[in-house]
Scaffold this active site. Sequence first.
Site, PDB file in Angstrom:
ATOM      1  N   SER A   1       0.853  -1.177   0.000  1.00  0.00           N
ATOM      2  CA  SER A   1       0.000   0.000   0.000  1.00  0.00           C
ATOM      3  C   SER A   1       0.893   1.231   0.000  1.00  0.00           C
ATOM      4  CB  SER A   1      -0.880   0.024   1.247  1.00  0.00           C
ATOM      5  OG  SER A   1      -1.512   1.294   1.360  1.00  0.00           O
TER       6      SER A   1
ATOM      7  N   TYR B   1      -1.307   0.550  10.529  1.00  0.00           N
ATOM      8  CA  TYR B   1      -1.471  -0.155   9.257  1.00  0.00           C
ATOM      9  C   TYR B   1      -0.292   0.156   8.345  1.00  0.00           C
ATOM     10  CZ  TYR B   1      -3.573  -1.023   4.582  1.00  0.00           C
ATOM     11  OH  TYR B   1      -3.826  -1.430   3.302  1.00  0.00           O
TER      12      TYR B   1
HETATM   13  N1  LIG Z   1      -8.808  -0.755  -0.695  1.00  0.00           N
HETATM   14  C1  LIG Z   1      -7.790   0.073  -0.701  1.00  0.00           C
HETATM   15  O1  LIG Z   1      -7.978   1.311  -0.843  1.00  0.00           O
HETATM   16  C2  LIG Z   1      -6.379  -0.432  -0.571  1.00  0.00           C
HETATM   17  C3  LIG Z   1      -5.349   0.486  -0.712  1.00  0.00           C
HETATM   18  C4  LIG Z   1      -4.050   0.041  -0.608  1.00  0.00           C
HETATM   19  C5  LIG Z   1      -3.793  -1.284  -0.356  1.00  0.00           C
HETATM   20  N2  LIG Z   1      -4.801  -2.166  -0.216  1.00  0.00           N
HETATM   21  C6  LIG Z   1      -4.447  -3.570   0.069  1.00  0.00           C
HETATM   22  O2  LIG Z   1      -4.875  -4.378  -1.025  1.00  0.00           O
HETATM   23  C7  LIG Z   1      -5.244  -5.680  -0.537  1.00  0.00           C
HETATM   24  C8  LIG Z   1      -6.662  -5.995  -0.992  1.00  0.00           C
HETATM   25  O3  LIG Z   1      -7.515  -5.018  -0.414  1.00  0.00           O
HETATM   26  P1  LIG Z   1      -9.093  -4.972  -0.630  1.00  0.00           P
HETATM   27  O4  LIG Z   1      -9.463  -3.546  -0.605  1.00  0.00           O
HETATM   28  O5  LIG Z   1      -9.469  -5.830  -1.755  1.00  0.00           O
HETATM   29  O6  LIG Z   1      -9.564  -5.622   0.732  1.00  0.00           O
HETATM   30  P2  LIG Z   1     -10.938  -6.258   1.197  1.00  0.00           P
HETATM   31  O7  LIG Z   1     -11.908  -6.349   0.089  1.00  0.00           O
HETATM   32  O8  LIG Z   1     -11.324  -5.576   2.455  1.00  0.00           O
HETATM   33  O9  LIG Z   1     -10.465  -7.731   1.524  1.00  0.00           O
HETATM   34  C9  LIG Z   1      -9.563  -8.018   2.500  1.00  0.00           C
HETATM   35  C10 LIG Z   1      -9.642  -9.515   2.672  1.00  0.00           C
HETATM   36  O10 LIG Z   1      -8.658  -9.918   3.590  1.00  0.00           O
HETATM   37  C11 LIG Z   1      -9.088 -11.118   4.153  1.00  0.00           C
HETATM   38  N3  LIG Z   1      -8.510 -11.339   5.447  1.00  0.00           N
HETATM   39  C12 LIG Z   1      -8.468 -10.509   6.501  1.00  0.00           C
HETATM   40  N4  LIG Z   1      -7.881 -11.107   7.528  1.00  0.00           N
HETATM   41  C13 LIG Z   1      -7.558 -12.363   7.109  1.00  0.00           C
HETATM   42  C14 LIG Z   1      -6.953 -13.460   7.718  1.00  0.00           C
HETATM   43  N5  LIG Z   1      -6.547 -13.437   8.977  1.00  0.00           N
HETATM   44  N6  LIG Z   1      -6.785 -14.581   6.990  1.00  0.00           N
HETATM   45  C15 LIG Z   1      -7.201 -14.639   5.721  1.00  0.00           C
HETATM   46  N7  LIG Z   1      -7.781 -13.642   5.097  1.00  0.00           N
HETATM   47  C16 LIG Z   1      -7.962 -12.502   5.785  1.00  0.00           C
HETATM   48  C17 LIG Z   1     -10.595 -10.996   4.267  1.00  0.00           C
HETATM   49  O11 LIG Z   1     -11.111 -12.253   3.868  1.00  0.00           O
HETATM   50  P3  LIG Z   1     -12.234 -13.112   4.636  1.00  0.00           P
HETATM   51  O12 LIG Z   1     -12.723 -12.322   5.798  1.00  0.00           O
HETATM   52  O13 LIG Z   1     -13.261 -13.380   3.598  1.00  0.00           O
HETATM   53  O14 LIG Z   1     -11.497 -14.347   4.991  1.00  0.00           O
HETATM   54  C18 LIG Z   1     -10.966  -9.972   3.211  1.00  0.00           C
HETATM   55  O15 LIG Z   1     -11.711 -10.551   2.166  1.00  0.00           O
HETATM   56  C19 LIG Z   1      -5.082  -5.640   0.972  1.00  0.00           C
HETATM   57  O16 LIG Z   1      -3.841  -6.160   1.306  1.00  0.00           O
HETATM   58  C20 LIG Z   1      -5.114  -4.145   1.280  1.00  0.00           C
HETATM   59  O17 LIG Z   1      -4.431  -3.864   2.473  1.00  0.00           O
HETATM   60  C21 LIG Z   1      -6.103  -1.776  -0.319  1.00  0.00           C
END
Ligand SMILES: NC(=O)c1ccc[n+]([C@@H]2O[C@H](COP(=O)([O-])OP(=O)(O)OC[C@H]3O[C@@H](n4cnc5c(N)ncnc54)[C@H](OP(=O)(O)O)[C@@H]3O)[C@@H](O)[C@H]2O)c1
Lengths: 432, 243
Positions: free
Chosen positions: B135, B148
Amino acid sequence: MRLSGWGRFPWCEARVRSFAQAGEAASFVGREQPFIVRGLGRSYGDSALAQDILLTRRFNHILDFCPSTGALSCEAGVSLDEIIAAFLPRGWFLPVVPGTRFVTVGGAIAGDVHGKNHHSAGCFSSCVRSLVLLLPNGEVRTCSPTDNRDLFTATCGGMGLTGVILAAELALRSVSSSMIEQKVVKARNLAHTLELFEEHGDAEYSVAWVDTLAQGEGSGRSLLILGEHAPGGPLRLAEPKAVTIPSWFPGWLLGRPVAKIFNNLKYSSISANGAQGVVPLHSFFFPLDGLLEWNRLYGRKGFTQYQFVIPKQGGPEGLAAILSRIAGSGLASYLAVLKLFGPANANMLSFPMAGYTLALDFKISSGLPALLHDLDRMVREQGGRLYLAKDARMEPAMLEAGYPGLAEFRDLRRHYGMDTVFSSLQSKRLGV
Amino acid sequence: MHVLILGGNSDVGAAIAAVFARKQGAFITLASRNMELGAKKAKDITVRYQVEARAVSFDALDYDSHVDFVVGLESPPDVVVAAFGYLGDQELAQQDFQEARRIIETNYLGAVSILEILARDMEQRGRGTIIGLGSVAGLRGRQSNYIYGSAKGGFLVYLSGLRNRLHKAGVQVLTVLPGFVATKMTEHLDLPPKLTATPEQVARDVYSAFRFKRNVIYTRWPWRWIMTVIRSIPEFLFKRTDI
Ligand SMILES: NC(=O)c1ccc[n+]([C@@H]2O[C@H](COP(=O)([O-])OP(=O)(O)OC[C@H]3O[C@@H](n4cnc5c(N)ncnc54)[C@H](OP(=O)(O)O)[C@@H]3O)[C@@H](O)[C@H]2O)c1
Ligand SMILES: Cc1cc2nc3c(=O)[nH]c(=O)nc-3n(C[C@H](O)[C@H](O)[C@H](O)COP(=O)(O)OP(=O)(O)OC[C@H]3O[C@@H](n4cnc5c(N)ncnc54)[C@H](O)[C@@H]3O)c2cc1C
């Protein structure tokens, strides 16, 4: 988050939540706070606006598909674009599509949308075998023309006011090509246009683009566009390259003088004998989808689409009067689409009925309310009605006059406790 | 091609799975804690793209289970995407160490635990790709999300070390630096629409970086320049800001 419908008028500050599983939607309903469901926000006015909004964007899983019958079951947030992308290359297509493919299955059902083939295929609901509805008490019911029929006929065309449509089973139709044989016929005036609709009544798809700026002799001149699925050819997704309209696009550019030139050019681009050709399905059905965010063309103040239908009987005179009122108003409309609808269906608030429908885009301006007010009166006198999926401004009396199924719809809302849970700016404005 | 998405229910992860299924006809494994949702997503991929897809159970924080998880996979993955993550609540994390710990463990420790096992295997086989979702928050600490951010920062350093180590073995390590993405993680935030990508846009960027064997990408691209500016502000000024 500030949101609007496709017309960028009106706007509303909203709290937005989405869901990926039915249980999350059920707990949202369980809060018993009024809200409205929103798909891709392609309705023009305020039907998908409220202070609290539940988005179906993430609830978009395809659940099953039967390659021998074309039965597709999917969640309500799946868009028609996604369905076409997945199944057209396999020879399956939606029996009914509106003028944009960026709408959700839920939105298509809630608006009971129609396409260029309404006269032969009816509304979107005619390809819905069943739908799964989440009720205010958290109960989930499967509804179809035979089971829970009251909920089915209220929900198709019910503008999100009967519950959350979770999923649907659709009957796709088979096609042997992704091309459309298109024919364009030139009509000199309104009478000629309507005559041509009758003459080409057996064409599968038909719609007329009307030059609303033409006056006098040529009033109602149009290009009638007809189409049939090509009997053979490629099954390919030829998506035209998209262009995005920037957010700063100056609205004054699209004033009346430019509209006049545009309409003249468009009309004279076709010779008197008409034109014929084979075109990709995407450009036949979704000519505007190649211009992403084209709603910005109308500038900051936004625009509204006025779509009415008037019964066939008395329709020609009614249309003539309406067209002359519009041409005399000095307000420009680029998009004016005329179609001859087939018969109405049994759904309580479905828009189409046997008659003529005309859809017009108008930029929001100070002279517009007076014009639309006059048009309302004329439509009402003809026994016609306005389309809720486009509306942002009609008055309650206009709705009452146009929709005989409204009383039954209201009763059903009260009976199931829907009236206190599902509410949009539109339903409040209209007292539905 | 077998593509394993760790955090297969994440909106970005699912979008990446879809691109690989569509463009490569890849066999997809979606690993997550929520099997009901995972199974639904796998079925969706199967029907849409006519490829095989499965859901398997995976918890990034259950470190002891990770070896068995990898052994239990149907075949060794060619591409691994670490897409799970937890944004958490910064203010809560300042009060309650359990929240801070969950943020750090999910975004950093959990990733290290599972990726080390998968990396060893790829190193031995002499091929493969590891894609880590970092990120831009990991590039500079800010008061609004430094717990974070620091976990993601650790993860970024980890990925760069891993890339250095696996280069000889011919294994690609791709660091993805998303700015804002409209997903369930950020739904409660009011993000500026112009700087916010859709998961599908991010997935397209990731796929093309995979094809072109890139090391580090920003997505969408303006974030490279935004972060260049943010990183160049001297600390004595930065500490006074409110961003
Ligand atoms: N959205 C943004 O603006 C943004 C920006 C920068 C970086 N990112 C990064 O990009 C990646 C994808 O983000 P996203 O926005 O698609 O996130 P999201 O839709 O909120 O999904 C995060 C997923 O992480 C899984 N998770 C959480 N704790 C877990 C654990 N202990 N074991 C296994 N799975 C776990 C959850 O899956 P379940 O609960 O279904 O198991 C959830 O589906 C993440 O690493 C995030 O930090 C996101
Ligand atoms: C360029 C363009 C061309 C168009 N052409 C046509 C046309 O030819 N024919 C036609 O009929 N329409 C046409 N429309 C209108 C459009 O098809 C409808 O407004 C459709 O309902 C939009 O779907 P959506 O997913 O964007 O829904 P939204 O606009 O988000 O919502 C529309 C209504 O559906 C309800 N709704 C959405 N999802 C659900 C759900 N899951 N459960 C319950 N209620 C739900 C909402 O509450 C709201 O009342 C056109 C629109 C555009 C922008």
